[in-house]
Design a protein around this motif. Structure first.
Motif, PDB file in Angstrom:
ATOM      1  N   LEU A  73     -10.627  14.295  -4.131  1.00 17.78           N
ATOM      2  CA  LEU A  73      -9.923  13.039  -3.307  1.00 17.78           C
ATOM      3  C   LEU A  73     -10.740  11.712  -4.355  1.00 17.78           C
ATOM      4  O   LEU A  73     -10.424  10.020  -4.286  1.00 17.78           O
ATOM      5  CB  LEU A  73     -11.489  12.724  -2.600  1.00 17.78           C
ATOM      6  N   GLY A  74     -11.466  11.715  -5.303  1.00 19.64           N
ATOM      7  CA  GLY A  74     -12.187  11.112  -6.404  1.00 19.64           C
ATOM      8  C   GLY A  74     -10.549  10.487  -6.758  1.00 19.64           C
ATOM      9  O   GLY A  74     -10.878   9.470  -7.549  1.00 19.64           O
ATOM     10  N   VAL A  75      -9.707  11.231  -7.677  1.00 15.64           N
ATOM     11  CA  VAL A  75      -8.886  10.562  -7.984  1.00 15.64           C
ATOM     12  C   VAL A  75      -7.959   9.565  -7.722  1.00 15.64           C
ATOM     13  O   VAL A  75      -7.784   8.252  -7.803  1.00 15.64           O
ATOM     14  CB  VAL A  75      -7.377  11.440  -9.040  1.00 15.64           C
ATOM     15  N   LEU A  76      -7.040  10.446  -6.094  1.00 14.09           N
ATOM     16  CA  LEU A  76      -7.096   8.975  -4.691  1.00 14.09           C
ATOM     17  C   LEU A  76      -7.244   7.969  -5.040  1.00 14.09           C
ATOM     18  O   LEU A  76      -6.994   6.604  -5.030  1.00 14.09           O
ATOM     19  CB  LEU A  76      -6.443   9.959  -3.413  1.00 14.09           C
ATOM     20  N   LEU A  77      -9.319   7.617  -4.598  1.00 13.57           N
ATOM     21  CA  LEU A  77      -9.807   6.409  -3.998  1.00 13.57           C
ATOM     22  C   LEU A  77      -9.666   5.547  -5.093  1.00 13.57           C
ATOM     23  O   LEU A  77      -9.097   4.547  -5.391  1.00 13.57           O
ATOM     24  CB  LEU A  77     -11.467   7.429  -3.753  1.00 13.57           C
ATOM     25  N   ALA A  78      -9.753   6.077  -6.213  1.00 14.65           N
ATOM     26  CA  ALA A  78      -9.856   5.225  -7.601  1.00 14.65           C
ATOM     27  C   ALA A  78      -8.889   4.977  -8.111  1.00 14.65           C
ATOM     28  O   ALA A  78      -8.646   3.823  -8.095  1.00 14.65           O
ATOM     29  CB  ALA A  78     -10.032   6.199  -8.372  1.00 14.65           C
ATOM     30  N   LEU A  79      -7.731   5.592  -7.805  1.00 12.22           N
ATOM     31  CA  LEU A  79      -6.174   5.259  -8.100  1.00 12.22           C
ATOM     32  C   LEU A  79      -5.836   3.806  -7.043  1.00 12.22           C
ATOM     33  O   LEU A  79      -5.595   2.697  -7.220  1.00 12.22           O
ATOM     34  CB  LEU A  79      -5.001   5.905  -7.836  1.00 12.22           C
ATOM     35  N   LEU A  80      -6.556   4.340  -5.548  1.00 11.66           N
ATOM     36  CA  LEU A  80      -6.222   3.040  -4.400  1.00 11.66           C
ATOM     37  C   LEU A  80      -7.071   1.617  -4.664  1.00 11.66           C
ATOM     38  O   LEU A  80      -6.521   0.451  -4.276  1.00 11.66           O
ATOM     39  CB  LEU A  80      -6.620   3.803  -2.839  1.00 11.66           C
ATOM     40  N   LEU A  81      -8.647   1.976  -4.835  1.00  9.77           N
ATOM     41  CA  LEU A  81      -9.228   0.777  -5.021  1.00  9.77           C
ATOM     42  C   LEU A  81      -9.030   0.377  -6.826  1.00  9.77           C
ATOM     43  O   LEU A  81      -9.347  -1.228  -6.980  1.00  9.77           O
ATOM     44  CB  LEU A  81     -10.753   1.347  -5.971  1.00  9.77           C
ATOM     45  N   TRP A 134      -7.109  -7.527  -0.952  1.00 13.52           N
ATOM     46  CA  TRP A 134      -7.948  -7.966  -0.407  1.00 13.52           C
ATOM     47  C   TRP A 134      -9.231  -7.766   0.407  1.00 13.52           C
ATOM     48  O   TRP A 134      -9.186  -6.299   0.330  1.00 13.52           O
ATOM     49  CB  TRP A 134      -7.337  -9.408   1.179  1.00 13.52           C
ATOM     50  N   GLY A 135     -10.020  -8.347  -0.144  1.00  9.18           N
ATOM     51  CA  GLY A 135     -11.839  -7.888   0.232  1.00  9.18           C
ATOM     52  C   GLY A 135     -12.031  -7.002  -0.886  1.00  9.18           C
ATOM     53  O   GLY A 135     -13.193  -5.737  -0.361  1.00  9.18           O
ATOM     54  N   GLN A 136     -11.800  -7.092  -2.590  1.00 10.43           N
ATOM     55  CA  GLN A 136     -11.770  -5.712  -2.908  1.00 10.43           C
ATOM     56  C   GLN A 136     -13.385  -5.723  -3.498  1.00 10.43           C
ATOM     57  O   GLN A 136     -13.683  -4.034  -3.572  1.00 10.43           O
ATOM     58  CB  GLN A 136     -10.952  -6.331  -4.918  1.00 10.43           C
ATOM     59  N   GLY A 137     -14.046  -5.911  -3.495  1.00  9.85           N
ATOM     60  CA  GLY A 137     -14.906  -6.690  -4.140  1.00  9.85           C
ATOM     61  C   GLY A 137     -16.603  -5.512  -2.751  1.00  9.85           C
ATOM     62  O   GLY A 137     -17.327  -4.099  -2.564  1.00  9.85           O
TER      63      GLY A 137
END
Ligand SMILES: Nc1ncnc2c1ncn2[C@@H]1O[C@H](COP(=O)(O)OP(=O)(O)O)[C@@H](O)[C@H]1O
Ligand SMILES: [Mg+2]
Lengths: 334, 292
Positions: free
Chosen positions: B90-98, B103-106
């Motif tokens: 999930l960390g790899v998936l989330l990191a790819l997503l982030l 919009w509202g990235q921070g």
């Protein structure tokens, strides 16, 4: 085959227009060089051709087919990046084989092509090393190897030599020119170095702020620069561009005379001046001469044997046949 | 630190930290070793003052021959490995997503990272009472909404529940490390792969994943060390019941529930040995991966 035509192609990032609509045709087998100062949009233009960037308007044609919306891999072009962009965890062999593996080419054919490319580029001894274990020049070769195995219809180079030292750069310049002659494939080469442009190109495209200033062969640009910018950009050392009363005498706003078209004399000549800094290259000597008639010093090329002391009086005479005249808008007057 | 003088100055300045660390680690370690060879059951009147009986390796034999020992090792490994798999996937998936511009990235990044700031006890209690409670929990309501029988999370699905809670806590850490790794990937490499005809998945497989391998090893190393000693999450949820007794928890029970300090200390020494085996193992993999 590899005829590339840009038709009213433009590019904006957000609200800033980096490339206003432009037209350009690059013929099959031609070595075209995009040259211009840093930040003028050369890379952007190359990336538009490659498809790595979407055009904001206009049409990109390759071999007569509209490629504007075709993804980069399907355009049949190969690109060599400034940073080489080698895959650090793969050996040289795997790096070069990568595009072929992606194209699902049979193993035997892949091996043959990789070995051939390694042979041509003198990489055979390094084929099982990783990019991190190679010198800058070798990495450059791997990047070129990865491009040639695909047998693309055109090669795109983005400042491929700017990370190499001067000696290597000269050698690689020759090798790339040699490769162009042998493969006879279209090449588009981006550089900010006018020496690279002059020595390698069949056709030079001079860019400034995303606008094409002039297109022509190296000698055409040298002999007849169409405006002040091209006149100042092409040729080394730069052309002397002179304004003021002397220019008015010729009904021009600016006159231009190259260092090699000025002769220097101790007794008589058109303009009198004092010698400033001298640069001796052995084969040639360059003198910076401050003349009373002009605000800035003039650069003069003379035979390598000539020695003049700092502050001595000399006379300069321009070769009138090689004088360039420009009007108030900076455009050439014939 | 070239000169003799600067070297001795450096030693002098590091001395307090070294002394403190040594005291912090060596004293408990030596005491644990000491007690593990003694019979020390305070309820039967053993005190340090009266002197403790030397029992040799008896505590070690008893600890390992207890019927709870091997199941607890197994539980520990299941939890560690499952949490590692889940957080890295999930960390790899989330990191790819982030990593995508959005919009509202921070704000989103801070939200994703925030579970890491919640103390283990608190988050375990929140999970237990607000999510997994079979009557009032959100998950129970969700199950009922779809007409299903609510799951008795912590009693019937105890191990998966613990794994879920711990993964939730460690996912932000994995995501953060992997995100910084993804951001350090040279864009031109991806573009080169795109020109070379690699589709999105192929680019991920051939370029992004190898680039992440170093970050993944670091995540595995650090998480393993911490996951071997998870305790609060088990203590406040199942209390070690329903097959959730890890090695750490077993030691705790021996010392505090059975009040057998000697036996617990022997268990502690086993845990130290286990942790060191894992650490040496991981260090070698990381070492290999890092000097590429
Ligand atoms: N992705 C981008 N977003 C915004 N501006 C960009 C981007 N890429 C390039 N530019 C701008 O476009 C101009 C041309 O850049 P570039 O084509 O890289 O110049 P060159 O290669 O000639 O040095 C520069 O002013 C640069 O700041
Ligand atoms: Mg550039």
């Amino acid at each position: 085959m590899g005829r590339i035509v840009l038709n009213q192609v433009s590019k904006s990032f957000g609200s800033t227009e980096v490339i206003p609509p432009l037209d350009l045709a690059i013929e099959d087998g031609e070595f075209a060089v995009f040259v211009g100062p840093s930040g003028c949009g050369k890379s952007t233009l190359l990336r538009l051709i490659a498809g790595l960037e979407d055009v904001s308007g206009g049409v990109v044609q390759i071999d007569g087919k509209d490629m504007t919306d075709v993804p980069p891999a399907k355009r049949g072009l190969a690109m060599v990046f400034q940073s080489y962009a080698l895959y650090p965890h793969m050996t040289v062999r795997k790096n070069i084989a990568f595009p072929l593996r992606m194209a699902k080419m049979p193993k035997a054919e892949v091996n043959k092509r990789v070995n051939d490319a390694a042979e041509i580029l003198n990489l055979t001894d390094y084929i099982d090393r990783r990019p991190g274990q190679l010198s800058g020049g070798q990495r450059q070769r791997v990047a070129i190897g990865r491009a040639i195995v695909r047998e693309p219809s055109a090669f795109l180079f983005d400042e491929p030599l700017s990370n190499l030292d001067a000696a290597l750069r000269g050698g690689m310049r020759l090798e790339i020119s040699e490769m162009h002659k042998r493969l006879d494939t279209t090449m588009i080469y981006v550089t900010h170095d006018q020496v690279e442009a002059m020595t390698m190109a069949d056709k030079i495209v001079v860019l400034q702020a995303g606008v094409i200033e002039q297109v022509g062969s190296p000698l055409e640009l040298y002999r007849a620069p169409c405006n002040v910018f091209v006149a100042g950009f092409i040729g080394s050392p730069r052309m002397n561009l002179l304004t003021g009363a002397e220019a008015q005498k010729h009904n021009a706003t600016t006159i231009g005379i190259r260092p090699e078209h000025l002769s220097i004399s101790n007794e008589s000549g058109t303009w009198e001046g004092t010698v400033g800094v001298s640069e001796h290259l052995g084969s040639d000597s360059f003198f910076h001469v401050q003349c009373a008639a002009f605000e800035n010093p003039l650069t003069v090329r003379a035979d390598g044997g000539l020695e003049l002391s700092y502050g001595s009086k000399v006379f300069l005479s321009p070769d009138m046949a090689h004088m360039h005249y420009f009007d108030a808008n900076g455009l050439r007057i014939e | 630190m070239a000169t003799q003088q600067s070297r001795s100055a450096a030693r002098l300045m590091m001395a307090p930290a070294v002394v403190l660390l040594m005291g912090w680690m060596l004293v408990p370690l030596i005491m644990t070793l000491f007690f593990s060879f003694k019979k020390y059951v305070p309820l039967r009147g053993d005190t340090i003052g009266n002197g403790l009986d030397w029992v040799g390796l008896q505590n070690y034999e008893r600890f390992i021959s207890s019927s709870s020992f091997w199941p607890s090792v197994q539980t520990t490994l299941i939890i560690v490995i499952s949490v590692l798999l889940i957080t890295i996937f999930l960390g790899v998936l989330l990191a790819l997503l982030l990593d995508q511009p959005m919009w509202g990235q921070g704000v989103i990044r801070i939200l994703v990272i925030s579970p890491f700031f919640v103390m283990p006890t608190v988050s375990a209690l929140v999970w237990k009472n607000m999510f997994m409670d079979p009557v009032n929990g959100i998950l129970a309501h969700l199950w009922k909404f779809f007409g299903a029988e609510p799951i008795q999370w912590l009693s019937h699905e105890s191990l998966p529940s613990i794994i879920m809670i711990v993964s939730w806590q460690w996912l932000p850490f994995a995501t953060l490390i992997l995100l910084t790794a993804i951001q350090s990937l040279d864009r031109e490499q991806l573009e080169a792969a795109e020109m070379d005809g690699a589709q999105r998945l192929k680019r991920f497989w051939h370029i992004v994943l190898p680039h992440l391998s170093r970050a993944i090893t670091i995540v595995i190393l650090i998480q393993t060390i911490f996951l071997l000693s998870i305790f609060a999450e088990i203590f406040v949820t199942t209390g070690g019941a329903f097959g959730t007794k890890t090695l750490t928890y077993l030691i705790f029970q021996r010392v505090f529930d059975s009040q057998n300090i000697g036996l617990g200390s022997a268990g502690g020494v086993y845990a130290i040995i286990l942790a060191n085996i894992v650490a040496i193992f991981l260090m070698r993999i990381v070492g290999k991966n890092l000097d590429k």
